[in-house]
Design a protein around this motif. Sequence first.
Motif, PDB file in Angstrom:
ATOM      1  N   ARG B   9       6.286  13.560   0.535  1.00  0.00           N
ATOM      2  CA  ARG B   9       6.991  12.352   0.996  1.00  0.00           C
ATOM      3  C   ARG B   9       6.002  11.296   1.474  1.00  0.00           C
ATOM      4  O   ARG B   9       6.155  10.111   1.171  1.00  0.00           O
ATOM      5  CB  ARG B   9       7.974  12.709   2.104  1.00  0.00           C
ATOM      6  CG  ARG B   9       9.176  13.456   1.560  1.00  0.00           C
ATOM      7  CD  ARG B   9      10.092  13.912   2.659  1.00  0.00           C
ATOM      8  NE  ARG B   9      11.041  14.897   2.124  1.00  0.00           N
ATOM      9  CZ  ARG B   9      11.964  15.498   2.848  1.00  0.00           C
ATOM     10  NH1 ARG B   9      12.077  15.234   4.131  1.00  0.00           N
ATOM     11  NH2 ARG B   9      12.785  16.368   2.298  1.00  0.00           N
ATOM     12  N   GLN B  10       4.980  11.741   2.209  1.00  0.00           N
ATOM     13  CA  GLN B  10       3.996  10.766   2.700  1.00  0.00           C
ATOM     14  C   GLN B  10       3.258  10.088   1.554  1.00  0.00           C
ATOM     15  O   GLN B  10       3.053   8.871   1.563  1.00  0.00           O
ATOM     16  CB  GLN B  10       2.986  11.469   3.606  1.00  0.00           C
ATOM     17  CG  GLN B  10       3.505  11.658   5.021  1.00  0.00           C
ATOM     18  CD  GLN B  10       2.475  12.332   5.890  1.00  0.00           C
ATOM     19  OE1 GLN B  10       1.285  12.278   5.597  1.00  0.00           O
ATOM     20  NE2 GLN B  10       2.934  12.977   6.956  1.00  0.00           N
ATOM     21  N   ARG B  13       5.527   7.680  -0.140  1.00  0.00           N
ATOM     22  CA  ARG B  13       5.709   6.495   0.705  1.00  0.00           C
ATOM     23  C   ARG B  13       4.512   5.559   0.566  1.00  0.00           C
ATOM     24  O   ARG B  13       4.676   4.356   0.373  1.00  0.00           O
ATOM     25  CB  ARG B  13       5.913   6.922   2.161  1.00  0.00           C
ATOM     26  CG  ARG B  13       6.245   5.756   3.093  1.00  0.00           C
ATOM     27  CD  ARG B  13       6.643   6.215   4.480  1.00  0.00           C
ATOM     28  NE  ARG B  13       7.964   6.831   4.489  1.00  0.00           N
ATOM     29  CZ  ARG B  13       8.212   8.093   4.848  1.00  0.00           C
ATOM     30  NH1 ARG B  13       7.206   8.885   5.212  1.00  0.00           N
ATOM     31  NH2 ARG B  13       9.427   8.573   4.835  1.00  0.00           N
ATOM     32  N   LYS B  14       3.331   6.169   0.574  1.00  0.00           N
ATOM     33  CA  LYS B  14       2.098   5.383   0.437  1.00  0.00           C
ATOM     34  C   LYS B  14       2.114   4.575  -0.875  1.00  0.00           C
ATOM     35  O   LYS B  14       1.881   3.370  -0.882  1.00  0.00           O
ATOM     36  CB  LYS B  14       0.896   6.333   0.459  1.00  0.00           C
ATOM     37  CG  LYS B  14      -0.453   5.697   0.162  1.00  0.00           C
ATOM     38  CD  LYS B  14      -1.540   6.747  -0.016  1.00  0.00           C
ATOM     39  CE  LYS B  14      -1.556   7.305  -1.424  1.00  0.00           C
ATOM     40  NZ  LYS B  14      -2.529   8.348  -1.671  1.00  0.00           N
ATOM     41  N   GLU B  17       4.949   1.862  -0.749  1.00  0.00           N
ATOM     42  CA  GLU B  17       4.677   0.773   0.217  1.00  0.00           C
ATOM     43  C   GLU B  17       3.579  -0.157  -0.291  1.00  0.00           C
ATOM     44  O   GLU B  17       3.666  -1.366  -0.161  1.00  0.00           O
ATOM     45  CB  GLU B  17       4.277   1.369   1.575  1.00  0.00           C
ATOM     46  CG  GLU B  17       5.468   1.624   2.470  1.00  0.00           C
ATOM     47  CD  GLU B  17       5.096   2.376   3.739  1.00  0.00           C
ATOM     48  OE1 GLU B  17       3.921   2.763   3.882  1.00  0.00           O
ATOM     49  OE2 GLU B  17       6.000   2.585   4.563  1.00  0.00           O
ATOM     50  N   SER B  42      12.543   3.156  -4.053  1.00  0.00           N
ATOM     51  CA  SER B  42      12.318   2.385  -2.827  1.00  0.00           C
ATOM     52  C   SER B  42      11.956   3.324  -1.677  1.00  0.00           C
ATOM     53  O   SER B  42      12.334   4.504  -1.676  1.00  0.00           O
ATOM     54  CB  SER B  42      13.567   1.577  -2.474  1.00  0.00           C
ATOM     55  OG  SER B  42      14.624   2.452  -2.210  1.00  0.00           O
ATOM     56  N   VAL B  43      11.234   2.785  -0.711  1.00  0.00           N
ATOM     57  CA  VAL B  43      10.680   3.601   0.369  1.00  0.00           C
ATOM     58  C   VAL B  43      11.774   4.323   1.159  1.00  0.00           C
ATOM     59  O   VAL B  43      11.594   5.467   1.577  1.00  0.00           O
ATOM     60  CB  VAL B  43       9.833   2.702   1.310  1.00  0.00           C
ATOM     61  CG1 VAL B  43       9.231   3.537   2.421  1.00  0.00           C
ATOM     62  CG2 VAL B  43       8.746   2.008   0.527  1.00  0.00           C
ATOM     63  N   ASP B  44      12.924   3.684   1.333  1.00  0.00           N
ATOM     64  CA  ASP B  44      13.960   4.312   2.154  1.00  0.00           C
ATOM     65  C   ASP B  44      14.584   5.553   1.503  1.00  0.00           C
ATOM     66  O   ASP B  44      15.345   6.277   2.133  1.00  0.00           O
ATOM     67  CB  ASP B  44      15.043   3.280   2.520  1.00  0.00           C
ATOM     68  CG  ASP B  44      15.680   2.675   1.286  1.00  0.00           C
ATOM     69  OD1 ASP B  44      15.001   2.646   0.234  1.00  0.00           O
ATOM     70  OD2 ASP B  44      16.842   2.242   1.358  1.00  0.00           O
ATOM     71  N   VAL B  46      12.659   7.910   0.085  1.00  0.00           N
ATOM     72  CA  VAL B  46      11.593   8.901  -0.030  1.00  0.00           C
ATOM     73  C   VAL B  46      11.970  10.257   0.551  1.00  0.00           C
ATOM     74  O   VAL B  46      11.575  11.309   0.034  1.00  0.00           O
ATOM     75  CB  VAL B  46      10.311   8.339   0.651  1.00  0.00           C
ATOM     76  CG1 VAL B  46       9.370   9.446   1.037  1.00  0.00           C
ATOM     77  CG2 VAL B  46       9.619   7.372  -0.278  1.00  0.00           C
ATOM     78  N   ASP B  47      12.802  10.258   1.568  1.00  0.00           N
ATOM     79  CA  ASP B  47      13.149  11.519   2.219  1.00  0.00           C
ATOM     80  C   ASP B  47      14.044  12.422   1.377  1.00  0.00           C
ATOM     81  O   ASP B  47      14.374  13.537   1.781  1.00  0.00           O
ATOM     82  CB  ASP B  47      13.794  11.244   3.584  1.00  0.00           C
ATOM     83  CG  ASP B  47      12.748  10.770   4.580  1.00  0.00           C
ATOM     84  OD1 ASP B  47      11.549  11.027   4.329  1.00  0.00           O
ATOM     85  OD2 ASP B  47      13.112  10.120   5.575  1.00  0.00           O
TER      86      ASP B  47
END
Lengths: 336, 288, 151
Positions: B9-10, B13-14, B17, B42-44, B46-47
């Motif tokens: 996930r990180q 996100r990287k 973003e 989209s970043v939101d 990612v989870d």
Amino acid sequence: MKVISQEQLNLWLADLLKQTVVVAPIEKHGKIQYQEINSISQIVWDFTRPELPPRNWVIPMTEPILFIEQGPTTVLKQPDLPHEKILFGLRPCDSRSFKVLDALFWDKEPADPQYARHRQALTLIGLACPEMWDSCFCTVVGGAPDDTEGLDILLTRIDDGFAVQAITEKGQALVSGLDLLQWSGVPADPSEARGLPKLHESAEWAAVFKDVFWKELSHACLSCRVCSFVCPTCRCYDVRDEVIAICPNGKVYERLRAWDTCTSMGYRRIAGGHNPRETQVKRLKNRFYCKFMYYPEDFGVLGCVGCGRCIDACPAGIDILEVVEKVDLKLAQAQI
Amino acid sequence: MTFIEDQIRQTARKYLENDEVSCVIGYERDTRGRSRPVFIESVDQVDRLVWGPDCNLNLASYLHERKHSPGKDQPIPKTAVVLRPCDTRAINLLINEQQVARENVRIIGVTCEGSEINGSLRVDCEFCQERVPPLYDDLILTELPVEVPESADPYADINEMDQWTPEERLAFWTSEFDRCIRCYACRQACPGCYCFECVAEKLDPHWVSIALEVPEKMFFHVMRAYHLAGRCVGCGACEAVCPMDIPLGKLNRKVAKEILELFDYRTGDSIETHPPLVCFNPNERLNL
Amino acid sequence: MSESFEPKIVGFLCNWCSYAGADLAGTSRMSYPQNVRIIRVPCSGRVDPLFVVKTLIDGADGVMVLGCHPGDCHYQQGNYIAQRRYSIMHRLLEFSGLETDRLFVDWVSASEGKKFSEVVTSFTEKVRNIGPNPLRKKAESGIDVLEEVSS
């Protein structure tokens, strides 16, 4: 209501097996499949639903529908008449699928001759589901685990045997010779209210046709043919004339009909190479619109019986019930 | 959220973003708890990404849908993909075959503990010595070091079948292919199968009948195994998607074994090496 | 059974060497079994291994692919590529249940009329010994229909 004990049922089936071909759920290669049986002991009684739908018995995976003998004169021959068959142990969703297929192939003129020949030879004996399994959603599309639609006879398991409901005259004639006990009980209702989504009328589906949701859904689609090949109501086919023999005085062709489906890439390709359904999203969307909009509008019945096979089989996890839910949600949002 | 999922996930996100990629392809859980591919844009979102032994597809095959420019004057989209070590070998293959460009792909390579099909470990994973991807941009580590199995013959099952009589082998494959429904899921899930028009569906020349019968199915599977000779990475996606549980991997593993013995070649070792069947060596004399 | 069995064999022969070799066998009046049906191709490298699979699936009992000796290819490299392809295809066919002797690949030059007649003879004998192709059923059912037509 009448009841039949397991022993009595076995004897009756053994008797039927002597007279005609019986197709029943059996275990083959570790999977439950509807297959022609040789003995009653092969039948599996506790199963969810067979891996493949029973439509193989009206539209076989592959079948010659015509022989063409081309010599000094050209002769056309129909294949032999199919044998009379009893389909035993059909789940109510599967039997309902025959109604769906009939609407296209049989009910309206002109009927599909090969389909009609197969269909006339069938007697359908159902086995009601004791419960609704994980991916089942027959109640969403108008069915039920103990639905009698399309069946000649429905058997429902009760404590000491099976409750017998003869639905058609054909079914009544079949059980009339049996000495059955009277039973005053009512089988338990296996339907479950588990918050399944609401299915919208076919006309309402038009409003979400251009929604971006379809694109998101189709990303993962592999464009394989699994969902339609395990579907009891998908009925698209491909026809081709293939040479089977060449000799000095002519050639023999067979006109083959084999399963095909709109989810595969080449299905809609036309002469010259153009493909009106070139992208995944168009193909996948067509499958759902065919079931919930085009088919009901053209033939008056829903193109889905809620068996849930495609949910279990899809390698990319595309879930028809999620689609129904999403459409419900989108339409609700549009109303606000 | 597990240790691995957190890193995936990180990383996703990287990338999103920084606008380095337009999409991250990974796995999510569906409402029934099963894994399935997901496309995070989209970043939101990612989870949604998850990881587990049942994440058994090869997501590299989705790159074929993203290898062309979406429209005039638009650049080819950049994509990040979550891959196992064997899956990343497919990226080497696809770069070598000029299907994808290295700069358009970000590989999130996961240290592999083996993948499962229907709840049991894949045959290849039992013997696999390669737990770290040979190619990656980001390496996802496991909480504890992965135990590499003791070296054993990875082709034991193939060698055993080689000892059978031809009749036994034919009986085996006839019974396996008998239940094939020719749905082509194996082909569609394979990163190496990307022909615009497959031999099995070609009309001109008409290679194979449309019939769904054993000879036709046999033709299809033998043809596919041959076309993947020296190109199959052994990711097992074909077996994972097969609705009828046919051990298709056996055909590919047989070919991979022969390729290894004859040409000392393993698919996807590097971007430079070509599959042995598309080149030749004038000095070799093979036993035909 | 094997006594009356006459195998059907398809031979893919390269135009520049093996086909000329077959010609030489003919003009030199060497005899070889009539079981082989020859298809002339430009090069052994033209013979896609799928030709072989298709031929076998469609009912041939044996397939032979003959080309120029290594180093002699009219197109420089066709037979080198064929060599690699068949080394794999042969093992794959074997693995999928066909007998090893149903496929035969060798090099026959234009001057080797004698070798041509020898390889055809020995290959035919081998195929005769292993018997009919187990995948042949479908092709034969077509022939039955045809006999019905002519009677």
